[in-house]
Design a protein around this motif. Structure first.
Motif, PDB file in Angstrom:
ATOM      1  N   ALA B 172      -0.595  12.838   4.835  1.00 35.77           N
ATOM      2  CA  ALA B 172      -1.110  12.449   3.519  1.00 35.77           C
ATOM      3  C   ALA B 172      -0.449  11.147   3.067  1.00 35.77           C
ATOM      4  CB  ALA B 172      -0.848  13.562   2.504  1.00 35.77           C
ATOM      5  N   TYR B 173       0.850  11.036   3.317  1.00 36.15           N
ATOM      6  CA  TYR B 173       1.599   9.827   2.973  1.00 36.15           C
ATOM      7  C   TYR B 173       0.983   8.608   3.664  1.00 36.15           C
ATOM      8  CZ  TYR B 173       5.514   6.496   3.415  1.00 36.15           C
ATOM      9  OH  TYR B 173       6.287   5.364   3.431  1.00 36.15           O
ATOM     10  N   GLN B 174       0.728   8.726   4.962  1.00 29.21           N
ATOM     11  CA  GLN B 174       0.150   7.612   5.720  1.00 29.21           C
ATOM     12  C   GLN B 174      -1.248   7.262   5.216  1.00 29.21           C
ATOM     13  OE1 GLN B 174       1.671   5.693   7.705  1.00 29.21           O
ATOM     14  NE2 GLN B 174       3.490   6.858   8.323  1.00 29.21           N
ATOM     15  N   ALA B 175      -2.030   8.284   4.885  1.00 32.62           N
ATOM     16  CA  ALA B 175      -3.394   8.051   4.401  1.00 32.62           C
ATOM     17  C   ALA B 175      -3.358   7.268   3.085  1.00 32.62           C
ATOM     18  CB  ALA B 175      -4.121   9.385   4.221  1.00 32.62           C
ATOM     19  N   VAL B 176      -2.462   7.668   2.166  1.00 33.85           N
ATOM     20  CA  VAL B 176      -2.388   6.996   0.867  1.00 33.85           C
ATOM     21  C   VAL B 176      -1.833   5.575   1.039  1.00 33.85           C
ATOM     22  CG1 VAL B 176      -1.357   7.065  -1.446  1.00 33.85           C
ATOM     23  CG2 VAL B 176      -2.223   9.168  -0.409  1.00 33.85           C
ATOM     24  N   LYS B 177      -0.858   5.410   1.943  1.00 36.77           N
ATOM     25  CA  LYS B 177      -0.340   4.058   2.236  1.00 36.77           C
ATOM     26  C   LYS B 177      -1.463   3.137   2.697  1.00 36.77           C
ATOM     27  CE  LYS B 177       3.298   2.702   4.492  1.00 36.77           C
ATOM     28  NZ  LYS B 177       4.716   2.303   4.605  1.00 36.77           N
ATOM     29  N   LYS B 178      -2.319   3.676   3.537  1.00 35.16           N
ATOM     30  CA  LYS B 178      -3.466   2.922   4.065  1.00 35.16           C
ATOM     31  C   LYS B 178      -4.378   2.478   2.906  1.00 35.16           C
ATOM     32  CE  LYS B 178      -7.209   1.909   6.353  1.00 35.16           C
ATOM     33  NZ  LYS B 178      -7.305   0.545   6.827  1.00 35.16           N
ATOM     34  N   LEU B 179      -4.609   3.372   1.944  1.00 32.37           N
ATOM     35  CA  LEU B 179      -5.441   3.038   0.786  1.00 32.37           C
ATOM     36  C   LEU B 179      -4.776   1.942  -0.050  1.00 32.37           C
ATOM     37  CD1 LEU B 179      -6.528   6.672  -0.245  1.00 32.37           C
ATOM     38  CD2 LEU B 179      -8.012   4.900   0.734  1.00 32.37           C
ATOM     39  N   ILE B 180      -3.466   2.066  -0.231  1.00 28.81           N
ATOM     40  CA  ILE B 180      -2.734   1.063  -1.014  1.00 28.81           C
ATOM     41  C   ILE B 180      -2.780  -0.295  -0.310  1.00 28.81           C
ATOM     42  CG2 ILE B 180      -0.436   0.404  -1.895  1.00 28.81           C
ATOM     43  CD1 ILE B 180       0.105   3.468  -2.234  1.00 28.81           C
ATOM     44  N   SER B 182      -5.057  -1.512   1.393  1.00 31.03           N
ATOM     45  CA  SER B 182      -6.356  -2.170   1.257  1.00 31.03           C
ATOM     46  C   SER B 182      -6.635  -2.557  -0.201  1.00 31.03           C
ATOM     47  CB  SER B 182      -7.463  -1.260   1.802  1.00 31.03           C
ATOM     48  OG  SER B 182      -7.662  -0.170   0.926  1.00 31.03           O
ATOM     49  N   GLY B 183      -5.593  -2.567  -1.023  1.00 28.35           N
ATOM     50  CA  GLY B 183      -5.721  -3.076  -2.377  1.00 28.35           C
ATOM     51  C   GLY B 183      -6.047  -2.033  -3.441  1.00 28.35           C
ATOM     52  N   ARG B 184      -6.102  -0.774  -3.072  1.00 25.05           N
ATOM     53  CA  ARG B 184      -6.425   0.278  -4.051  1.00 25.05           C
ATOM     54  C   ARG B 184      -5.158   0.636  -4.833  1.00 25.05           C
ATOM     55  NH1 ARG B 184     -12.115   0.785  -2.776  1.00 25.05           N
ATOM     56  NH2 ARG B 184     -12.199   0.051  -0.638  1.00 25.05           N
ATOM     57  N   ARG B 185      -5.307   0.848  -6.117  1.00 28.13           N
ATOM     58  CA  ARG B 185      -4.156   1.184  -6.956  1.00 28.13           C
ATOM     59  C   ARG B 185      -4.386   2.452  -7.773  1.00 28.13           C
ATOM     60  NH1 ARG B 185      -2.403  -1.554  -3.924  1.00 28.13           N
ATOM     61  NH2 ARG B 185      -1.235  -3.510  -4.044  1.00 28.13           N
ATOM     62  N   LYS B 186      -5.654   2.781  -8.033  1.00 24.99           N
ATOM     63  CA  LYS B 186      -5.952   3.947  -8.882  1.00 24.99           C
ATOM     64  C   LYS B 186      -6.457   5.083  -7.988  1.00 24.99           C
ATOM     65  CE  LYS B 186      -8.029   0.799 -11.252  1.00 24.99           C
ATOM     66  NZ  LYS B 186      -9.030   0.137 -12.106  1.00 24.99           N
ATOM     67  N   ILE B 187      -5.501   5.767  -7.381  1.00 24.84           N
ATOM     68  CA  ILE B 187      -5.821   6.718  -6.315  1.00 24.84           C
ATOM     69  C   ILE B 187      -5.756   8.149  -6.833  1.00 24.84           C
ATOM     70  CG2 ILE B 187      -5.202   7.490  -3.998  1.00 24.84           C
ATOM     71  CD1 ILE B 187      -3.887   4.687  -3.636  1.00 24.84           C
ATOM     72  N   ALA B 188      -6.877   8.856  -6.740  1.00 26.33           N
ATOM     73  CA  ALA B 188      -6.936  10.249  -7.200  1.00 26.33           C
ATOM     74  C   ALA B 188      -6.676  11.200  -6.026  1.00 26.33           C
ATOM     75  CB  ALA B 188      -8.309  10.541  -7.797  1.00 26.33           C
ATOM     76  N   LEU B 189      -6.293  12.430  -6.361  1.00 25.20           N
ATOM     77  CA  LEU B 189      -6.108  13.489  -5.360  1.00 25.20           C
ATOM     78  C   LEU B 189      -7.039  14.651  -5.713  1.00 25.20           C
ATOM     79  CD1 LEU B 189      -4.416  14.816  -2.997  1.00 25.20           C
ATOM     80  CD2 LEU B 189      -2.918  15.708  -4.794  1.00 25.20           C
ATOM     81  N   VAL B 190      -7.848  15.089  -4.740  1.00 28.92           N
ATOM     82  CA  VAL B 190      -8.679  16.277  -4.955  1.00 28.92           C
ATOM     83  C   VAL B 190      -8.118  17.384  -4.092  1.00 28.92           C
ATOM     84  CG1 VAL B 190     -10.992  17.269  -4.828  1.00 28.92           C
ATOM     85  CG2 VAL B 190     -10.710  14.855  -5.442  1.00 28.92           C
ATOM     86  N   ASP B 245     -10.240   4.037  -7.892  1.00 27.64           N
ATOM     87  CA  ASP B 245     -10.749   3.180  -6.819  1.00 27.64           C
ATOM     88  C   ASP B 245     -10.515   3.752  -5.420  1.00 27.64           C
ATOM     89  OD1 ASP B 245      -8.066   2.610  -6.358  1.00 27.64           O
ATOM     90  OD2 ASP B 245      -8.140   0.665  -7.381  1.00 27.64           O
ATOM     91  N   ALA B 246      -9.885   4.923  -5.336  1.00 25.09           N
ATOM     92  CA  ALA B 246      -9.722   5.590  -4.040  1.00 25.09           C
ATOM     93  C   ALA B 246      -9.410   7.063  -4.263  1.00 25.09           C
ATOM     94  CB  ALA B 246      -8.605   4.940  -3.235  1.00 25.09           C
ATOM     95  N   VAL B 247      -9.761   7.896  -3.276  1.00 28.19           N
ATOM     96  CA  VAL B 247      -9.566   9.342  -3.408  1.00 28.19           C
ATOM     97  C   VAL B 247      -9.050   9.909  -2.092  1.00 28.19           C
ATOM     98  CG1 VAL B 247     -10.643  11.544  -4.000  1.00 28.19           C
ATOM     99  CG2 VAL B 247     -11.566   9.416  -4.973  1.00 28.19           C
ATOM    100  N   GLY B 342     -12.935  -2.230   4.854  1.00 30.40           N
ATOM    101  CA  GLY B 342     -12.689  -3.413   4.016  1.00 30.40           C
ATOM    102  C   GLY B 342     -11.649  -3.193   2.941  1.00 30.40           C
ATOM    103  N   SER B 343     -11.363  -4.232   2.186  1.00 31.35           N
ATOM    104  CA  SER B 343     -10.371  -4.171   1.115  1.00 31.35           C
ATOM    105  C   SER B 343     -11.057  -4.304  -0.240  1.00 31.35           C
ATOM    106  CB  SER B 343      -9.360  -5.313   1.263  1.00 31.35           C
ATOM    107  OG  SER B 343      -8.580  -5.099   2.415  1.00 31.35           O
ATOM    108  N   LEU B 344     -10.356  -3.832  -1.254  1.00 29.21           N
ATOM    109  CA  LEU B 344     -10.874  -3.977  -2.606  1.00 29.21           C
ATOM    110  C   LEU B 344     -10.744  -5.435  -3.027  1.00 29.21           C
ATOM    111  CD1 LEU B 344     -11.983  -1.938  -4.686  1.00 29.21           C
ATOM    112  CD2 LEU B 344      -9.749  -2.009  -5.783  1.00 29.21           C
ATOM    113  N   LYS B 345     -11.837  -5.981  -3.605  1.00 31.92           N
ATOM    114  CA  LYS B 345     -11.780  -7.398  -4.005  1.00 31.92           C
ATOM    115  C   LYS B 345     -11.105  -7.518  -5.357  1.00 31.92           C
ATOM    116  CE  LYS B 345     -14.600  -7.826  -0.521  1.00 31.92           C
ATOM    117  NZ  LYS B 345     -15.354  -6.811   0.199  1.00 31.92           N
TER     118      LYS B 345
END
Lengths: 345, 345
Positions: B172-180, B182-190, B245-247, B342-345
């Motif tokens: 989970a840590y690696q997955a969220v790092k990957k999202l960060i 790519s420029g994502r900052r508002k990451i939700a958890l379901v 911007d990411a989940v 891709g990355s978040l613009k």
């Protein structure tokens, strides 16, 4: 303690197939005299008896039901299983599952193991290989010993037992009629390789609807896919080289895969091609577009099978004069979603 | 023949829960003296002994393995099952499955039934309810009798046995790092309601990645859904009222459902919101867009569990000096697909 010998042991010791052992012990003419004598001698030497504990079990209920299904990947079998479980648990029975993986040998091994005193009765859908082999000795052995058996979905006329089936032919017929009514004329069928029993019925319904509307029946419009393996190239080639405006698929996995292939090639679903699948599972509900699908009412099928089996198990054997076997037919219904929306212009 | 009495019978006769019976027979202080005496007297009267056939079985192998899983709907458990089956079949073992349906009672009933001479050992993932109850007496009873047990995925430190887990926290840590990255900052958890053991580990990894990047940890960005029931309204409301911007989703069913909700509301995946799920199953591969997902290597997990169990079963008990229990950790890997392109613009 002397260890009980099974068909599997005999097959392994003599390096022959389980099917050969089973047939040799039934004195089948399909097996050569030499092999037959060798197997029979070996069985006698080791005192083989079919499920010999089972016979003593009539008065000793286990309150367990054995379920043998071809796989646990297809949504349909897991919903049937849930229906069986809910009914059986309510009646105080536990459910044990074995998976045949579409293999004849595994089906025989699992049945032999469970018939050995673990369960009061069987609920089964036949493995693909068993249907192709047309060898049902292992089922007959179980019923001859008085262990109740209910077959569902994939059944055979060769075994006398209770059965639960759906009206596959009619369901496919209705689905294709629906496609024709929306203006589609070039309707393909995506089915399993070698037509399992159930797929064959669906193909019949597909043919009937086409005939009734005087549409040509063209073998070139039928795509046969292996049951469990991927075969994306074959599917891509099929849709690339044909003019198709609607597709009936015998399961939802085929349907969702083919919708993906068609969409990636630039065609629109349902505008250019409409899709109907069988098995109304999670894939149908979550695909894009959502998939119109024939709901086989798996839970109801499971519940019906469990009710029939438990009635047989709990019946008073002394009271009855003759054995009566029933076949119940569950009516499938078409659930319409986005993949069949609107008419062809 | 006198019928063998089980925990289930005692519970039914005395109108108490199976858990109460189990605790009373262990003389637990949680149970009132009156109830305890009543249960103990009843058990004595009917000569209750835990799995009393099992004890005599050490020298009589069944060549069967019992598997108890929480459900057969989640792709993950069916792939683990396949891994168990492949390895076990190769070694000449059959596999019997029972499903606990996340219920403590069904887990106990199934274990008791199988421990009664049907199997040589157990492979299990704990039911959600068992984890919440924190009651593992039924597991301890089995291991105390010398029946080998391997727990996988959903395990507990309270039982001494072999275990196979994946590095959920790290994955989970690696997955969220990957999202960060790519420029994502508002990451939700379901995640699941009440955080099952496994979900809790994934949440920890999510928190660690956020902390490490100095992003705020906000409980309002966590959506808890019931494990098996639909709860579309709750999800719709969650995504409507938050800037996300990411989940990260703890399973692929949640992920595909949430992607659908977000897309129907007019947002684009991955352009507006990226998604990563757990369980790399058929839904991840067939969804639109295809879902980036953490592959838990279920088949490898099953194969590992089966190897550990069969080694224990076939070990020569006379040779060994002390029991050694191992915990093997399977490394999950992120499979990247369209939902994180891709990355978040």
């Amino acid at each position: 303690m002397k260890r009980k010998i099974t068909l599997k042991h005999i097959a392994r010791e003599l390096d022959v197939s389980i099917s050969t052992v089973s047939k040799a012990l039934k004195n089948s003419e399909e097996i050569g005299q030499d092999t037959k004598e060798k197997i029979q001698a070996f069985a006698k030497l080791y005192n083989y008896r079919p499920n010999n504990i089972a016979i003593s079990l009539k008065n000793k209920r286990t309150k367990n039901i054995g379920v043998i299904i071809p796989d646990i990947v297809h949504h349909f079998f897991t919903t049937v299983f849930r229906g069986i479980e809910q009914y059986a648990n309510n009646k105080g029975y536990n459910v044990i599952v074995c998976v045949s993986d579409e293999s004849f040998d595994k089906e025989v091994i699992n049945m032999e193991m469970l018939a050995n005193g673990s369960i009061d009765g069987f609920i089964m859908a036949l493995a693909g290989e068993t249907q192709l082999k047309n060898d049902f000795n292992h089922l007959k052995e179980v019923t001859e010993q008085g262990i109740p058996l209910v077959l569902f979905d994939r059944v055979t006329e060769d075994v006398q037992c209770d059965k639960v089936i759906i009206n596959d032919e009619e369901a496919a017929y209705q689905a294709v009629k629906k496609l024709i009514a929306s203006g589609r004329r070039k309707i393909a069928l995506v089915t399993t390789e070698g037509y399992l029993n159930v797929s064959a019925k669906r193909a019949e319904g597909y043919f009937r609807a086409l005939k009734e509307h005087h549409l040509p029946i063209d073998k070139d419009m039928i795509l046969e896919l292996p049951y469990q393996k991927d075969n994306e190239k074959k599917s891509e080639e099929f849709f690339r080289n044909r003019s198709i405006d609607a597709v009936l698929c015998v399961n939802e996995i085929f349907a969702v895969k083919c919708m993906g292939i068609v969409q990636r090639s630039g065609k629109r679903v349902p505008d250019d091609i409409a899709f109907i699948g069988f098995t109304d599972g999670i894939l149908s509900r979550l695909s894009t577009p959502t998939l119109s699908s024939v709901d086989q009412h798996g839970e109801l099928m499971g519940e019906t099978a469990a009710r029939m089996l438990i009635e047989k198990i709990e019946r008073d054997h002394d009271q009855e004069e003759e054995e009566i076997f029933q076949t119940r037919i569950i009516s499938a219904t078409l659930v319409e979603r986005e993949s069949t929306l609107g008419s062809l212009k």
